[in-house]
Design a protein around this motif. Structure first.
Motif, PDB file in Angstrom:
ATOM      1  N   GLU A   1     -77.770  55.370 -18.543  1.00 19.46           N
ATOM      2  CA  GLU A   1     -79.125  54.927 -18.879  1.00 19.46           C
ATOM      3  C   GLU A   1     -80.137  55.466 -17.874  1.00 19.46           C
ATOM      4  O   GLU A   1     -81.213  55.948 -18.260  1.00 19.46           O
ATOM      5  CB  GLU A   1     -79.177  53.401 -18.923  1.00 19.46           C
ATOM      6  CG  GLU A   1     -78.450  52.803 -20.120  1.00 19.46           C
ATOM      7  CD  GLU A   1     -78.445  51.288 -20.095  1.00 19.46           C
ATOM      8  OE1 GLU A   1     -78.838  50.719 -19.049  1.00 19.46           O
ATOM      9  OE2 GLU A   1     -78.059  50.673 -21.110  1.00 19.46           O
TER      10      GLU A   1
ATOM     11  N   ILE B   1     -80.516  59.324 -18.285  1.00 25.58           N
ATOM     12  CA  ILE B   1     -81.336  59.685 -19.439  1.00 25.58           C
ATOM     13  C   ILE B   1     -82.813  59.500 -19.121  1.00 25.58           C
ATOM     14  O   ILE B   1     -83.656  60.337 -19.459  1.00 25.58           O
ATOM     15  CB  ILE B   1     -80.922  58.851 -20.668  1.00 25.58           C
ATOM     16  CG1 ILE B   1     -79.560  59.324 -21.193  1.00 25.58           C
ATOM     17  CG2 ILE B   1     -81.968  58.957 -21.775  1.00 25.58           C
ATOM     18  CD1 ILE B   1     -79.013  58.486 -22.324  1.00 25.58           C
TER      19      ILE B   1
ATOM     20  N   HIS C   1     -82.066  67.692 -23.494  1.00 24.43           N
ATOM     21  CA  HIS C   1     -80.703  67.377 -23.883  1.00 24.43           C
ATOM     22  C   HIS C   1     -79.876  67.057 -22.637  1.00 24.43           C
ATOM     23  O   HIS C   1     -80.309  67.285 -21.518  1.00 24.43           O
ATOM     24  CB  HIS C   1     -80.063  68.551 -24.634  1.00 24.43           C
ATOM     25  CG  HIS C   1     -79.823  69.734 -23.749  1.00 24.43           C
ATOM     26  ND1 HIS C   1     -80.774  70.695 -23.524  1.00 24.43           N
ATOM     27  CD2 HIS C   1     -78.738  70.088 -23.014  1.00 24.43           C
ATOM     28  CE1 HIS C   1     -80.296  71.608 -22.689  1.00 24.43           C
ATOM     29  NE2 HIS C   1     -79.059  71.261 -22.360  1.00 24.43           N
TER      30      HIS C   1
ATOM     31  N   GLU D   1     -71.675  56.392 -26.694  1.00 24.92           N
ATOM     32  CA  GLU D   1     -72.203  56.439 -28.061  1.00 24.92           C
ATOM     33  C   GLU D   1     -73.070  55.211 -28.350  1.00 24.92           C
ATOM     34  O   GLU D   1     -74.113  55.311 -29.005  1.00 24.92           O
ATOM     35  CB  GLU D   1     -71.050  56.538 -29.053  1.00 24.92           C
ATOM     36  CG  GLU D   1     -70.282  57.843 -28.945  1.00 24.92           C
ATOM     37  CD  GLU D   1     -69.039  57.879 -29.805  1.00 24.92           C
ATOM     38  OE1 GLU D   1     -68.543  58.986 -30.080  1.00 24.92           O
ATOM     39  OE2 GLU D   1     -68.551  56.784 -30.202  1.00 24.92           O
TER      40      GLU D   1
ATOM     41  N   CYS E   1     -76.457  55.650 -26.733  1.00 22.15           N
ATOM     42  CA  CYS E   1     -77.279  56.596 -27.508  1.00 22.15           C
ATOM     43  C   CYS E   1     -77.838  55.920 -28.753  1.00 22.15           C
ATOM     44  O   CYS E   1     -79.016  56.104 -29.108  1.00 22.15           O
ATOM     45  CB  CYS E   1     -76.449  57.814 -27.898  1.00 22.15           C
ATOM     46  SG  CYS E   1     -75.989  58.889 -26.510  1.00 22.15           S
ATOM     47  N   GLN E   2     -77.019  55.157 -29.429  1.00 21.65           N
ATOM     48  CA  GLN E   2     -77.471  54.460 -30.634  1.00 21.65           C
ATOM     49  C   GLN E   2     -78.580  53.472 -30.313  1.00 21.65           C
ATOM     50  O   GLN E   2     -79.572  53.377 -31.042  1.00 21.65           O
ATOM     51  CB  GLN E   2     -76.286  53.753 -31.288  1.00 21.65           C
ATOM     52  CG  GLN E   2     -75.242  54.696 -31.874  1.00 21.65           C
ATOM     53  CD  GLN E   2     -73.948  53.991 -32.227  1.00 21.65           C
ATOM     54  OE1 GLN E   2     -73.840  52.771 -32.126  1.00 21.65           O
ATOM     55  NE2 GLN E   2     -72.941  54.760 -32.626  1.00 21.65           N
TER      56      GLN E   2
ATOM     57  N   LEU F   1     -80.981  57.942 -29.966  1.00 22.05           N
ATOM     58  CA  LEU F   1     -80.718  59.350 -29.676  1.00 22.05           C
ATOM     59  C   LEU F   1     -79.529  59.853 -30.484  1.00 22.05           C
ATOM     60  O   LEU F   1     -78.504  59.183 -30.585  1.00 22.05           O
ATOM     61  CB  LEU F   1     -80.440  59.542 -28.182  1.00 22.05           C
ATOM     62  CG  LEU F   1     -81.566  59.119 -27.225  1.00 22.05           C
ATOM     63  CD1 LEU F   1     -81.107  59.255 -25.787  1.00 22.05           C
ATOM     64  CD2 LEU F   1     -82.822  59.938 -27.476  1.00 22.05           C
ATOM     65  N   GLN F   2     -79.671  61.065 -31.049  1.00 27.22           N
ATOM     66  CA  GLN F   2     -78.579  61.691 -31.779  1.00 27.22           C
ATOM     67  C   GLN F   2     -77.603  62.315 -30.782  1.00 27.22           C
ATOM     68  O   GLN F   2     -78.008  62.872 -29.753  1.00 27.22           O
ATOM     69  CB  GLN F   2     -79.111  62.766 -32.729  1.00 27.22           C
ATOM     70  CG  GLN F   2     -80.036  62.227 -33.811  1.00 27.22           C
ATOM     71  CD  GLN F   2     -79.281  61.367 -34.816  1.00 27.22           C
ATOM     72  OE1 GLN F   2     -78.216  61.752 -35.279  1.00 27.22           O
ATOM     73  NE2 GLN F   2     -79.848  60.215 -35.138  1.00 27.22           N
ATOM     74  N   TYR F   3     -76.320  62.235 -31.098  1.00 27.09           N
ATOM     75  CA  TYR F   3     -75.298  62.775 -30.209  1.00 27.09           C
ATOM     76  C   TYR F   3     -74.195  63.423 -31.030  1.00 27.09           C
ATOM     77  O   TYR F   3     -74.065  63.177 -32.230  1.00 27.09           O
ATOM     78  CB  TYR F   3     -74.698  61.667 -29.335  1.00 27.09           C
ATOM     79  CG  TYR F   3     -74.090  60.547 -30.137  1.00 27.09           C
ATOM     80  CD1 TYR F   3     -72.754  60.579 -30.531  1.00 27.09           C
ATOM     81  CD2 TYR F   3     -74.854  59.452 -30.522  1.00 27.09           C
ATOM     82  CE1 TYR F   3     -72.201  59.560 -31.277  1.00 27.09           C
ATOM     83  CE2 TYR F   3     -74.307  58.426 -31.268  1.00 27.09           C
ATOM     84  CZ  TYR F   3     -72.988  58.483 -31.646  1.00 27.09           C
ATOM     85  OH  TYR F   3     -72.436  57.485 -32.398  1.00 27.09           O
TER      86      TYR F   3
ATOM     87  N   VAL G   1     -76.031  65.190 -26.096  1.00 30.37           N
ATOM     88  CA  VAL G   1     -77.057  64.214 -26.481  1.00 30.37           C
ATOM     89  C   VAL G   1     -78.407  64.916 -26.567  1.00 30.37           C
ATOM     90  O   VAL G   1     -78.831  65.587 -25.621  1.00 30.37           O
ATOM     91  CB  VAL G   1     -77.150  63.060 -25.465  1.00 30.37           C
ATOM     92  CG1 VAL G   1     -78.194  62.040 -25.914  1.00 30.37           C
ATOM     93  CG2 VAL G   1     -75.799  62.400 -25.275  1.00 30.37           C
TER      94      VAL G   1
ATOM     95  N   LEU H   1     -82.153  64.545 -26.358  1.00 35.21           N
ATOM     96  CA  LEU H   1     -83.053  63.568 -25.757  1.00 35.21           C
ATOM     97  C   LEU H   1     -84.408  63.508 -26.449  1.00 35.21           C
ATOM     98  O   LEU H   1     -85.250  62.669 -26.096  1.00 35.21           O
ATOM     99  CB  LEU H   1     -83.252  63.889 -24.271  1.00 35.21           C
ATOM    100  CG  LEU H   1     -81.984  63.898 -23.410  1.00 35.21           C
ATOM    101  CD1 LEU H   1     -82.331  64.263 -21.982  1.00 35.21           C
ATOM    102  CD2 LEU H   1     -81.277  62.553 -23.479  1.00 35.21           C
TER     103      LEU H   1
ATOM    104  N   ALA I   1     -78.631  66.369 -33.272  1.00 31.25           N
ATOM    105  CA  ALA I   1     -77.798  66.820 -32.160  1.00 31.25           C
ATOM    106  C   ALA I   1     -77.115  68.121 -32.521  1.00 31.25           C
ATOM    107  O   ALA I   1     -75.938  68.165 -32.863  1.00 31.25           O
ATOM    108  CB  ALA I   1     -76.758  65.765 -31.796  1.00 31.25           C
TER     109      ALA I   1
END
Length: 248
Positions: free
Chosen positions: A113, A116, A126, A149, A152-153, A157-159, A170, A172, A177
């Motif tokens: 966290e 990011i 990213h 994961e 990210c959810q 954020l898409q991963y 990831v 950002l 992704a």
């Protein structure tokens, strides 16, 4: 809290560590386990004392248990900080990569966290997250990856899982992704071109639209990686004091 761990040295590092580094990491985690055991014993004896009508003794034992709990948290904090610095030192990971080997699940969540936040505030679009394949976990179950994961959810954020199942890409920016293509010579530094499995289960062909920025980030000076470590760690360690640690 669960602190059941065996010897962790070799699987906690992303490089050929020295025996001293391995021993120090194991020493800190082992001291944390010892304090956890003492804490449990004190709390158990406290309940027995209370049941027998010894309120004063129960309170004293409870306070002793809390003291051992604080020592446990401190040793785990030191171990987390030590392994993070070892695995994320300049020359061991790229500027757009974070390695979570050797972290407990809650530690990994806090670190990610903060990383990011740091990356986004510095214009990085990213992040490659090294989570490990779970080869050394009980029943070979990956524990860090599902927590990454989940983070990210929660952040929207898409991963995507990279070719190496122990790495997650990831985006950002909040977009899809799709991992950029890397030149062949970069693969030796832990970069993996080609397809990757998205969290929706399908496969996506990389488009290479972020290649220019990726190459620019790869060329960052080594001291910038040190800045990442120094900026991220203090915040993480303050938050970890109350973290519930689950074994990687």
């Amino acid at each position: 809290m669960s602190h059941e761990m065996s010897h962790l040295g070799p699987r906690a590092f992303n490089h050929d560590q020295s025996n001293d580094a391995e021993a120090e990491y194991d020493r800190l985690r082992d001291l944390a386990r010892q304090e956890a055991s003492k804490r449990g014993q004190c709390f158990g004896r406290s309940k027995e004392a209370y049941s027998s009508g010894d309120g004063a003794g129960a309170k004293q034992l409870s306070e002793e248990g809390k003291a051992h709990g604080r020592k446990m948290e401190e040793y785990n904090r030191q171990a987390s900080e030590f392994i993070f610095k070892e695995n994320n030192a300049s020359g061991r990971v790229a500027a757009d990569t974070i390695d979570l080997h050797g972290q407990f699940v809650e530690e990994a969540e806090e670190i990610l966290e903060e990383r990011i936040k740091y990356a986004k505030s510095h214009g990085q679009n990213h992040l490659h997250v090294i989570v490990g394949k779970g080869n050394h976990s009980v029943n070979h179950i990956q524990k860090i990856k599902p927590r990454v994961e989940q983070v990210c959810q929660e952040l929207g954020l898409q991963y995507a899982t990279e070719d190496n199942a122990g790495r997650i890409y990831v985006n950002l920016t909040g977009g899809e992704a799709v991992m950029p293509e890397y030149p062949q010579h970069q693969q030796s530094h832990g970069q993996y071109p080609g397809q990757q499995q998205s969290h929706s289960g399908g496969y996506q062909q990389h488009q290479g639209q972020h290649q220019g920025q990726q190459q620019q980030q790869q060329q960052q000076q080594p001291d910038e990686l040190e800045q990442v470590v120094n900026a991220v760690l203090p915040k993480i360690m303050r938050k970890l004091e109350k973290a519930c640690c689950v074994v990687m």
